[in-house]
Enzyme design. Structure first.
Site, PDB file in Angstrom:
ATOM      1  CG  ASP A  51      -2.150  -0.978   1.067  1.00 28.54           C
ATOM      2  OD1 ASP A  51      -2.717  -0.987   0.057  1.00 28.54           O
ATOM      3  OD2 ASP A  51      -2.476  -1.679   1.904  1.00 28.54           O
ATOM      4  CG  ASP A  94      -7.863  -3.498  -2.889  1.00 30.86           C
ATOM      5  OD1 ASP A  94      -8.327  -4.357  -3.421  1.00 30.86           O
ATOM      6  OD2 ASP A  94      -8.429  -3.067  -1.769  1.00 30.86           O
TER       7      ASP A  94
HETATM    8  N1  GLY Z   1      -7.459  -1.388   0.084  1.00 24.41           N
HETATM    9  C1  GLY Z   1      -8.450  -1.780   0.982  1.00 24.41           C
HETATM   10  C2  GLY Z   1      -9.875  -1.353   0.797  1.00 24.41           C
HETATM   11  O1  GLY Z   1     -10.330  -0.922  -0.235  1.00 24.41           O
HETATM   12  O2  GLY Z   1     -10.636  -1.651   1.778  1.00 24.41           O
END
Ligand code: GLY
Length: 403
Positions: free
Chosen positions: A125, A183
């Protein structure tokens, strides 16, 4: 007769976009661009005050995560939480508009606490965490130290790339697993930035390989996406396709669709390869033509949630989708472009008023209400979330910039 004509013209100016091609089964209704621009200006002013309220409630060295309106309780995080970049990033988006020095000072304060994450190699992330924060700071006031932080972050991120799989690993798990979530497309922007800065194509190559592998394995024939793909690290093949945060393995988790749309739109921005533009257009079409997309275009938390229309909405999915659609609208022409803008306008208009936009001092100081983090885990359900605020602000900025 004349009066009726004037009335019709006035009506079409105010509700002009209602005349544009509508997506989905319900008609698109929202005010004109002029009215929306005024509304967004006010939203930024309100956001400045609201985030000052939020800042007052923030313990030193903590980052806002969410707030539970029923119990008036906050949840905070440390800098290593995947959302830690959104609070400074939002402050910087607000500052760009209002030029409030207090807002800028608060952003710079929290960036200091975030900086150490540039060495974090345990998360995929880092794009979210570092590019939404230091990337925005560097955009406002370019500095060698921001560049160093972003570059170190990009270096940390690519340590998670596996060439056999062709992806950056999302979640650490047992050795036989290699988990990649949709994501992760959002973290690629940082890598393109790193290649532009250094001239070293390694970063962009990792991003392109990741996007190509994801394009091959994450999508269904209708261009909805799985949430999680588990790869075999010996063969590089997908060994499992499933969900984590969605309703079911074969369902379309709303925020996941938004991440995919945003991700392939940014891939087209960075590479100009038509395959990514086509993918983004297909994802947009899946979302906007879905029979379960409500008239205000704030999606249910999963397009296949079992109790639609009583299912919870996810305003964060709307924020991300609106921002992505506005960028995508600049890469296509004519009615297609107008259609994307119109859909984003509908979403942003809905987010700018109750039940989504919070009144001053309510919602813990967050801007947007009614988001869904993780229903299967029963965490962050029907609450504010930092990324709903961040992409809402970004979408309004993008809307202002449209020609
Ligand atoms: N990237 C984690 C979410 O969208 O909850």
């Amino acid at each position: 007769m004349k009066k009726i004509t004037y009335f019709m013209i006035a009506l079409s100016l105010v509700w002009g976009s209602a005349m544009l091609p509508s997506w989905g089964q319900a008609k698109t209704v929202h005010p004109s661009r002029e009215v929306l621009l005024k509304l967004f200006k006010q939203n930024f002013k309100d956001a400045e005050k609201q985030y000052q309220f939020l800042a007052k409630h923030l313990p030193a060295t903590k980052f806002p995560k969410t707030y539970f309106p029923n119990t008036d309780k906050y949840e905070f995080s440390n800098s290593d939480w995947w959302c830690s970049g959104f609070y400074p990033g939002s402050l910087l988006y607000i500052y760009e508009q209002t030029k409030d020095p207090q807002t800028y000072t608060e952003a710079l304060r929290i960036l200091k606490d975030l900086e150490k994450e540039k060495y974090n190699t345990t998360t995929h992330d880092l794009g979210f965490m570092m590019f939404c924060s230091f990337g925005n700071a560097n955009f406002i006031d370019p500095k060698p130290e921001y560049k160093e932080i972003l570059l170190t972050s990009a270096k940390s991120l690519i340590t998670r790339f596996n060439p056999t799989v062709g992806c950056i690993k999302s979640w650490d798990s047992k050795p036989s697993d290699f988990l990649v979530i949709i994501d992760n497309m959002m973290n690629l922007e940082l890598l393109f930035w790193a290649t532009r800065q250094t001239g070293d194509s390694t970063y962009a190559k990792v991003a392109i390989t990741h996007a190509n592998t994801t394009l091959k394995n994450h999508f269904r024939p209708d261009f909805s996406s799985y949430h999680v793909i588990n790869y075999n690290t010996s063969t590089g093949l997908a060994q499992q396709k499933r969900t984590a945060q969605g309703f079911a393995n074969e369902s379309a988790w709303a925020r996941g669709q938004a991440w995919g749309l945003y991700g392939y739109t940014l891939m087209y921005r960075e590479t100009k390869k038509p395959i990514y533009l086509e993918q983004a257009k297909h994802i947009a079409s899946f979302i906007l033509n879905h029979p379960n997309l409500p008239a205000d275009k704030i999606p249910f938390w999963d397009f296949n949630a079992p109790n639609i229309p009583e299912a919870l909405r996810d305003a964060s999915a709307a924020s991300v989708t609106a921002s992505a659609l506005l960028e995508l609208s600049t890469y296509v022409k004519g009615n297609q472009s107008k259609g994307y803008i119109s859909a984003a306008e509908t979403m942003l208009y809905a987010l700018s008023k109750p039940p989504y936009k919070a009144a001053y001092g309510k919602n813990g100081g967050f801007l947007i209400k009614h988001c869904v983090g993780h229903i299967p885990q029963n965490t962050e359900v029907d609450v504010p979330l930092t990324y709903a605020d961040y992409y809402f602000l970004e979408a309004m900025k993008r809307y202002q910039a449209l020609k």
